[in-house]
Design an enzyme around this catalytic site. Structure first.
Site, PDB file in Angstrom:
ATOM      1  N   THR A   1     -16.751  15.612   7.739  1.00 26.99           N
ATOM      2  CA  THR A   1     -16.314  16.673   8.657  1.00 26.99           C
ATOM      3  C   THR A   1     -16.545  18.059   8.047  1.00 26.99           C
ATOM      4  O   THR A   1     -17.157  18.935   8.655  1.00 26.99           O
ATOM      5  CB  THR A   1     -14.807  16.493   8.977  1.00 26.99           C
TER       6      THR A   1
ATOM      7  N   LYS B   1      -6.983  18.625  -2.288  1.00 29.26           N
ATOM      8  CA  LYS B   1      -5.603  18.866  -2.778  1.00 29.26           C
ATOM      9  C   LYS B   1      -5.046  17.690  -3.567  1.00 29.26           C
ATOM     10  O   LYS B   1      -4.281  17.876  -4.509  1.00 29.26           O
ATOM     11  CB  LYS B   1      -4.665  19.197  -1.618  1.00 29.26           C
TER      12      LYS B   1
ATOM     13  N   GLU C   1      -9.739  27.439  -2.449  1.00 28.51           N
ATOM     14  CA  GLU C   1      -9.011  28.057  -1.327  1.00 28.51           C
ATOM     15  C   GLU C   1      -8.740  27.065  -0.199  1.00 28.51           C
ATOM     16  O   GLU C   1      -7.658  27.056   0.395  1.00 28.51           O
ATOM     17  CB  GLU C   1      -9.844  29.235  -0.777  1.00 28.51           C
TER      18      GLU C   1
ATOM     19  N   VAL D   1      -5.483  24.328   0.339  1.00 30.00           N
ATOM     20  CA  VAL D   1      -4.152  24.609   0.893  1.00 30.00           C
ATOM     21  C   VAL D   1      -4.287  25.537   2.097  1.00 30.00           C
ATOM     22  O   VAL D   1      -4.883  26.606   1.998  1.00 30.00           O
ATOM     23  CB  VAL D   1      -3.231  25.295  -0.154  1.00 30.00           C
TER      24      VAL D   1
ATOM     25  N   GLY E   1      -6.034  25.490   4.746  1.00 34.13           N
ATOM     26  CA  GLY E   1      -7.357  25.693   5.347  1.00 34.13           C
ATOM     27  C   GLY E   1      -7.927  27.067   5.077  1.00 34.13           C
ATOM     28  O   GLY E   1      -8.135  27.457   3.927  1.00 34.13           O
TER      29      GLY E   1
ATOM     30  N   GLY F   1      -7.748  14.919  17.683  1.00 37.05           N
ATOM     31  CA  GLY F   1      -8.423  15.014  16.389  1.00 37.05           C
ATOM     32  C   GLY F   1      -7.613  15.713  15.306  1.00 37.05           C
ATOM     33  O   GLY F   1      -8.131  16.036  14.242  1.00 37.05           O
TER      34      GLY F   1
ATOM     35  N   ASP G   1       0.913  14.886   1.952  1.00 35.33           N
ATOM     36  CA  ASP G   1      -0.145  15.905   1.980  1.00 35.33           C
ATOM     37  C   ASP G   1       0.461  17.290   1.702  1.00 35.33           C
ATOM     38  O   ASP G   1      -0.055  18.055   0.882  1.00 35.33           O
ATOM     39  CB  ASP G   1      -0.823  15.869   3.360  1.00 35.33           C
TER      40      ASP G   1
ATOM     41  N   LYS H   1       0.015  20.064  -1.585  1.00 39.30           N
ATOM     42  CA  LYS H   1      -0.286  21.494  -1.421  1.00 39.30           C
ATOM     43  C   LYS H   1       0.797  22.359  -2.074  1.00 39.30           C
ATOM     44  O   LYS H   1       0.492  23.394  -2.675  1.00 39.30           O
ATOM     45  CB  LYS H   1      -0.414  21.818   0.067  1.00 39.30           C
TER      46      LYS H   1
ATOM     47  N   GLY I   1      -9.702  21.703  10.141  1.00 40.21           N
ATOM     48  CA  GLY I   1     -10.862  21.771  11.033  1.00 40.21           C
ATOM     49  C   GLY I   1     -12.105  21.967  10.188  1.00 40.21           C
ATOM     50  O   GLY I   1     -12.080  22.702   9.195  1.00 40.21           O
TER      51      GLY I   1
HETATM   52  N1  LIG Z   1     -11.066  17.682   7.586  1.00 41.21           N
HETATM   53  C1  LIG Z   1     -10.354  18.795   7.443  1.00 41.21           C
HETATM   54  O1  LIG Z   1     -10.003  19.458   8.420  1.00 41.21           O
HETATM   55  C2  LIG Z   1      -9.970  19.262   6.067  1.00 41.21           C
HETATM   56  C3  LIG Z   1      -9.186  20.429   5.918  1.00 41.21           C
HETATM   57  C4  LIG Z   1      -8.855  20.900   4.636  1.00 41.21           C
HETATM   58  C5  LIG Z   1      -9.291  20.187   3.538  1.00 41.21           C
HETATM   59  N2  LIG Z   1     -10.020  19.030   3.713  1.00 41.21           N
HETATM   60  C6  LIG Z   1     -10.452  18.332   2.511  1.00 41.21           C
HETATM   61  O2  LIG Z   1     -11.879  18.340   2.477  1.00 41.21           O
HETATM   62  C7  LIG Z   1     -12.350  17.164   1.821  1.00 41.21           C
HETATM   63  C8  LIG Z   1     -13.339  16.426   2.740  1.00 41.21           C
HETATM   64  O3  LIG Z   1     -12.665  16.050   3.922  1.00 41.21           O
HETATM   65  P1  LIG Z   1     -13.467  15.523   5.211  1.00 41.21           P
HETATM   66  O4  LIG Z   1     -12.491  15.536   6.327  1.00 41.21           O
HETATM   67  O5  LIG Z   1     -14.761  16.245   5.364  1.00 41.21           O
HETATM   68  O6  LIG Z   1     -13.767  13.996   4.782  1.00 41.21           O
HETATM   69  P2  LIG Z   1     -14.747  12.954   5.464  1.00 41.21           P
HETATM   70  O7  LIG Z   1     -15.120  13.388   6.841  1.00 41.21           O
HETATM   71  O8  LIG Z   1     -14.132  11.603   5.290  1.00 41.21           O
HETATM   72  O9  LIG Z   1     -16.074  13.019   4.571  1.00 41.21           O
HETATM   73  C9  LIG Z   1     -16.125  12.538   3.260  1.00 41.21           C
HETATM   74  C10 LIG Z   1     -17.560  12.574   2.751  1.00 41.21           C
HETATM   75  O10 LIG Z   1     -17.529  12.174   1.394  1.00 41.21           O
HETATM   76  C11 LIG Z   1     -18.443  11.098   1.199  1.00 41.21           C
HETATM   77  N3  LIG Z   1     -17.923  10.167   0.204  1.00 41.21           N
HETATM   78  C12 LIG Z   1     -16.765   9.456   0.256  1.00 41.21           C
HETATM   79  N4  LIG Z   1     -16.630   8.697  -0.861  1.00 41.21           N
HETATM   80  C13 LIG Z   1     -17.727   8.950  -1.610  1.00 41.21           C
HETATM   81  C14 LIG Z   1     -18.185   8.461  -2.861  1.00 41.21           C
HETATM   82  N5  LIG Z   1     -17.488   7.558  -3.552  1.00 41.21           N
HETATM   83  N6  LIG Z   1     -19.350   8.927  -3.339  1.00 41.21           N
HETATM   84  C15 LIG Z   1     -20.077   9.821  -2.633  1.00 41.21           C
HETATM   85  N7  LIG Z   1     -19.708  10.317  -1.440  1.00 41.21           N
HETATM   86  C16 LIG Z   1     -18.547   9.874  -0.939  1.00 41.21           C
HETATM   87  C17 LIG Z   1     -18.559  10.426   2.539  1.00 41.21           C
HETATM   88  O11 LIG Z   1     -19.776   9.714   2.541  1.00 41.21           O
HETATM   89  P3  LIG Z   1     -20.333   8.888   3.796  1.00 41.21           P
HETATM   90  O12 LIG Z   1     -20.858   9.944   4.736  1.00 41.21           O
HETATM   91  O13 LIG Z   1     -21.391   8.035   3.234  1.00 41.21           O
HETATM   92  O14 LIG Z   1     -19.158   8.147   4.348  1.00 41.21           O
HETATM   93  C18 LIG Z   1     -18.499  11.619   3.486  1.00 41.21           C
HETATM   94  O15 LIG Z   1     -19.785  12.199   3.617  1.00 41.21           O
HETATM   95  C19 LIG Z   1     -11.089  16.345   1.462  1.00 41.21           C
HETATM   96  O16 LIG Z   1     -10.686  16.658   0.143  1.00 41.21           O
HETATM   97  C20 LIG Z   1     -10.054  16.872   2.454  1.00 41.21           C
HETATM   98  O17 LIG Z   1      -8.716  16.723   1.979  1.00 41.21           O
HETATM   99  C21 LIG Z   1     -10.366  18.569   4.936  1.00 41.21           C
END
Ligand SMILES: NC(=O)c1ccc[n+]([C@@H]2O[C@H](COP(=O)([O-])OP(=O)(O)OC[C@H]3O[C@@H](n4cnc5c(N)ncnc54)[C@H](OP(=O)(O)O)[C@@H]3O)[C@@H](O)[C@H]2O)c1
Length: 429
Positions: free
Chosen positions: A30, A106, A130, A133, A135, A187, A201, A205, A302
């Site tokens: 994402t 985090k 940044e 925590v 976003g 979502g 979570d 943070k 997001g």
């Molecule tokens: N989503 C949000 O709104 C949001 C907000 C703030 C912070 N975050 C933080 O941002 C980070 C990413 O979140 P996300 O929502 O983007 O996660 P996500 O959609 O689950 O994407 C994770 C990505 O990491 C890859 N991955 C997972 N395990 C792996 C491994 N062992 N080796 C290599 N690649 C690996 C996945 O590969 P595949 O594509 O092959 O599955 C995928 O491309 C997290 O730390 C989350 O806490 C997210």
């Protein structure tokens, strides 16, 4: 770090050079995919601001890319995999090899922050986070840079958008189950929402914010947390009659020469700065004698929003840092740990279901009074076998409240286990 470990064409910390700036991207989900898109879209603007044009040198997912190759060919690593391993291993390697690191992770920072900060110091690299925590709300930068000179007394806020969305729906009359289903449909909640709804979570943070606010190591295991899973819609409705709204609040504060870091549901009066933060939004308030109080709010999650915070951090790593600067870790290592303080007094909302008998209210008041509680307001609803007493008491230590509730629970006219939720008492004008 040996010079040979630097990517070809990489610069020593503090130097600026022209040309491309190679960025290795770990994770393309994402946030990772949104970041890759934003980087391409904003490359020219970033070049105008920094003199260097950022470009992706490689991307790692579970099915593609090679970490060694990415490390060798990048000046900065952006980690958007999430979780502890293998992210920890990759980032330690990158920092020790002098690559700047930007992460939104985090859980990793709240478990292994000190190890990562140490690796950043060893490698002379910046570690920026940044997006970990609140976003896109720039709370990390404000705490670690703008307020680096302030003696922060307290940081508190709404740092989980999923639970804030659920509580906003419940305030409108939805049950917990209905509100969660709606959050998943839109979502805001994952298929497995346990990290969010349990408060874990938000606890991660708050550990990160406490580390920055007080300059002392704080591990997630030192944060006490409680989630929203057991809240009932009628609690929100009764509380509204008392002028209260419900939020999942994280607090990190100095107290009795130590620190208290905690996350729990809390009722707030309508004029509290956090009371009006609805839906998936986040807000963080920082308090210090010198600055009085600052509240920052905005989207807490997001893909595109989080990617924007990540890009802001990346731009910072492209500019020359002052000597000795290790990103949000500040200028040096942390101060010695401060003791953690438990059993923090709080005002409480109490909900009691009872058979309406003569002397029932007096017996409840006696049980509370014996523990030193004083009642601020009370509302009785219904009559007969299923009457309800809803009250707010002035601040009382949690241990004393538990004792009072145990006594009340033993009264023979009680019809269910009494419930208690903290109330943040400050009234803002
Ligand atoms: N989503 C949000 O709104 C949001 C907000 C703030 C912070 N975050 C933080 O941002 C980070 C990413 O979140 P996300 O929502 O983007 O996660 P996500 O959609 O689950 O994407 C994770 C990505 O990491 C890859 N991955 C997972 N395990 C792996 C491994 N062992 N080796 C290599 N690649 C690996 C996945 O590969 P595949 O594509 O092959 O599955 C995928 O491309 C997290 O730390 C989350 O806490 C997210």
């Amino acid at each position: 770090m040996s010079v040979s470990e630097r990517p070809s064409g990489a610069v020593a910390p503090g130097q600026v050079r022209a040309g491309a700036f190679d960025v290795g991207l770990l994770g393309h989900g994402t946030v990772g995919a949104a970041f890759a898109g934003l980087l391409a879209e904003r490359a020219e603007a970033v070049e105008r601001a920094t003199g260097r044009r950022p470009r992706l040198s490689g991307t790692l997912t579970r099915s593609e890319g090679d970490f060694e190759q990415i490390l060798a060919s990048s000046e900065a690593i952006v980690e958007l995999i999430g979780g502890v391993e293998p992210a920890r291993e990759y980032l330690l390697r990158a920092l020790r090899a002098g690559r700047h690191v930007v992460t939104a992770n985090k859980q990793l920072l709240s478990h292994h922050g000190e190890e990562l900060f140490q690796a950043a110091r060893e490698g002379g690299a910046q570690l920026r986070f940044e997006a970990a925590v609140a976003g896109v709300v720039p709370v990390i930068r404000v705490l670690s840079e703008s307020l680096a000179g302030a003696h922060v007394e307290r940081v508190h806020g709404i740092v989980n958008g999923t639970t804030n969305f659920i509580l906003t729906e419940m305030a409108g009359g939805a049950s917990y189950e209905q509100a969660l289903a709606e959050a998943q449909r839109q979502g805001y909640a994952e298929a497995d929402p346990s990290e969010d709804v349990s408060g874990k979570d938000a606890a991660a943070k708050m550990a990160i914010l406490a580390r920055l606010a007080f300059g002392t190591p704080v591990h997630i295991d030192q944060v006490t947390y409680e989630g929203i899973e057991r809240l009932q819609t009628d609690d929100l409705q009764y509380a509204r009659e008392l002028g209260l709204g419900l939020k999942l609040v994280g607090t990190a504060e100095r107290r009795d020469g130590g620190l208290s870091v905690r996350v729990h549901p809390a009722f707030l009066y309508g004029d509290h700065p956090l009371a009006s933060v609805g839906g998936p939004f986040n807000a963080v308030t920082v308090e210090s004698e010198a600055i009085t109080e600052i509240t920052m709010s905005g989207p807490g999650a997001g893909g595109v929003q989080t990617a924007s915070a990540v890009l802001g951090d990346l731009i910072s790593t492209m500019l020359p840092p002052p000597a000795g600067w290790a990103g949000s870790n500040g200028w040096a290592g942390p101060n010695p740990p401060l003791p953690l303080v438990g059993d923090v007094p709080s005002a409480f909302y109490i909900h009691i279901e009872l058979a309406d008998r003569p002397g029932a209210l007096a017996a409840v008041a006696q049980a509370l009074g014996d523990q030193g509680a004083s009642i601020k307001s009370v509302v009785q609803r219904g009559l007969g076998e299923r009457a309800r007493l809803v009250m707010v008491i002035h601040p009382l230590a949690e241990s004393k409240l538990r004792e009072a509730l145990e006594r009340i629970g033993e009264l023979d006219f009680l019809r269910s286990t009494p419930r208690a939720i903290r109330v943040i008492e400050e009234e803002f004008t």
